[in-house]
Design an enzyme around this catalytic site. Structure first.
Site, PDB file in Angstrom:
ATOM      1  CD  GLN A   1     -35.841  18.676  33.617  1.00 10.46           C
ATOM      2  OE1 GLN A   1     -35.914  18.477  32.420  1.00 10.46           O
ATOM      3  NE2 GLN A   1     -35.165  19.699  34.119  1.00 10.46           N
TER       4      GLN A   1
ATOM      5  CG  LEU B   1     -39.912  20.189  37.595  1.00 10.03           C
ATOM      6  CD1 LEU B   1     -40.844  19.124  38.121  1.00 10.03           C
ATOM      7  CD2 LEU B   1     -40.591  21.543  37.571  1.00 10.03           C
TER       8      LEU B   1
END
Length: 312
Positions: free
Chosen positions: A10, A92
């Site tokens: 992110q 992520l």
């Protein structure tokens, strides 16, 4: 030339990303279409047209960055790019690495990441959590700043990104106190980040534990390329190991310096950042300035990455 491939998390998303890659490689939009089927909305349209505020929501950002990283990888393969010796991802991005290493299918990873983002969003009420980047202090000094602020609430060092750059996370009041304290002890900058989810802090334990159920129901296989887990800086092994470490990853710090160092010590001579932005490339240059780094953040970036340079 031995390359390692790294995948961003992110913060690297941007409206309009990968439009030029999609114009050259039809597989890019095909991958977004596959993601849209799983997510239940038109991801490509959202990425291209916004609104940017919606793209910045963690429940959208996480699947979008997984899709973008996978699309960049497939474009790299279509262009004849070399098979890397190692892969790793920042937060992520580890899911992207595992998809590209064929340890989990793209659609299964999307389902898990969607669940992950929802659990992280609800674990801490909006407005009560925060993250901040501390620049110009060493790791020990940042940890001391967090200790000094812990009486106000939870605040912890959660991303050891590069020498002199550490991200902290926790309760908003404690993070704000730590920012002020960091400036007092000599930080060059202490910046509150535009997020409300205190990722990788102990406030995410409930999210990680809840995610374990979704991971248990997901099929994993041994990666065809070694994938370094960025919380331990060691390779993933079998399916149970991946499930266990991915559930803990939500509430454990990202040790990016150790992860990059591990890939270089294992023989990587250059590193390619696969996905939007150049965040990881910038960090890698600060970790080891002699390591050639390329970025597949655009069509021109892909073309340059196909001709990497050796260490100087």
């Amino acid at each position: 030339m031995t390359i390692a491939m790294v995948f961003p998390g992110q913060g690297s998303q941007a409206q309009g990303m990968q439009a030029d890659l999609a114009a050259e490689y039809s597989l890019v939009q095909e991958i977004y279409a596959e993601a849209s089927e799983v997510l239940g909305y038109d991801l490509w349209q959202l990425v291209q047209q916004g609104p940017a505020e919606r793209l910045a929501e963690t429940v959208v950002t996480q699947p979008a960055m997984l899709t973008a990283g996978y699309a960049a990888w497939r474009a790299w393969q279509a262009a004849g790019g070399a098979v890397p010796s190692h892969m790793a991802g920042h937060s992520l991005g580890e899911y992207t690495a595992l998809v590209c290493a064929e340890a989990i299918s793209f659609t299964d990873a999307l389902k898990v990441v969607k669940k992950r983002s929802e659990l992280m969003q609800t674990a801490v009420p909006v407005g009560t959590g925060a993250m901040a980047a501390i620049i110009g202090l060493d790791d020990q000094a940042v940890c001391a700043v967090c200790d000094d602020s812990s009486g106000i609430g939870v605040v912890e060092a959660v991303n050891f990104n590069s020498p002199g750059q550490v991200v902290i996370a926790g309760h908003k009041e404690a993070v704000n106190h730590a920012i002020a304290r960091a400036e007092e002890v000599g930080a060059r900058r202490a910046i509150l980040l535009p997020v409300s989810v205190p990722s990788h802090s102990s406030l995410m334990v409930s999210a990680g534990e809840a995610l374990a159920g979704a991971l248990q129901a997901t099929a994993f296989s041994t990666p065809v390329v070694s994938v370094i887990n960025a919380t331990d800086a060691t390779p993933y092994s079998d399916a149970d190991d991946m499930r266990s470490r991915l559930s803990r990853q939500v509430y454990r710090p990202v040790r990016w310096v150790d992860t990059v160092t591990a890939m270089l010590e294992a023989g990587a001579t250059s590193i390619v950042e696969c996905g939007p932005g150049k965040v990881l490339a910038g960090l890698i240059k600060r970790i080891n300035r002699r390591t050639p780094v390329a970025t597949i953040d655009s069509l021109s970036g892909l073309q340059k990455a196909l001709q990497p340079k050796e260490k100087s």
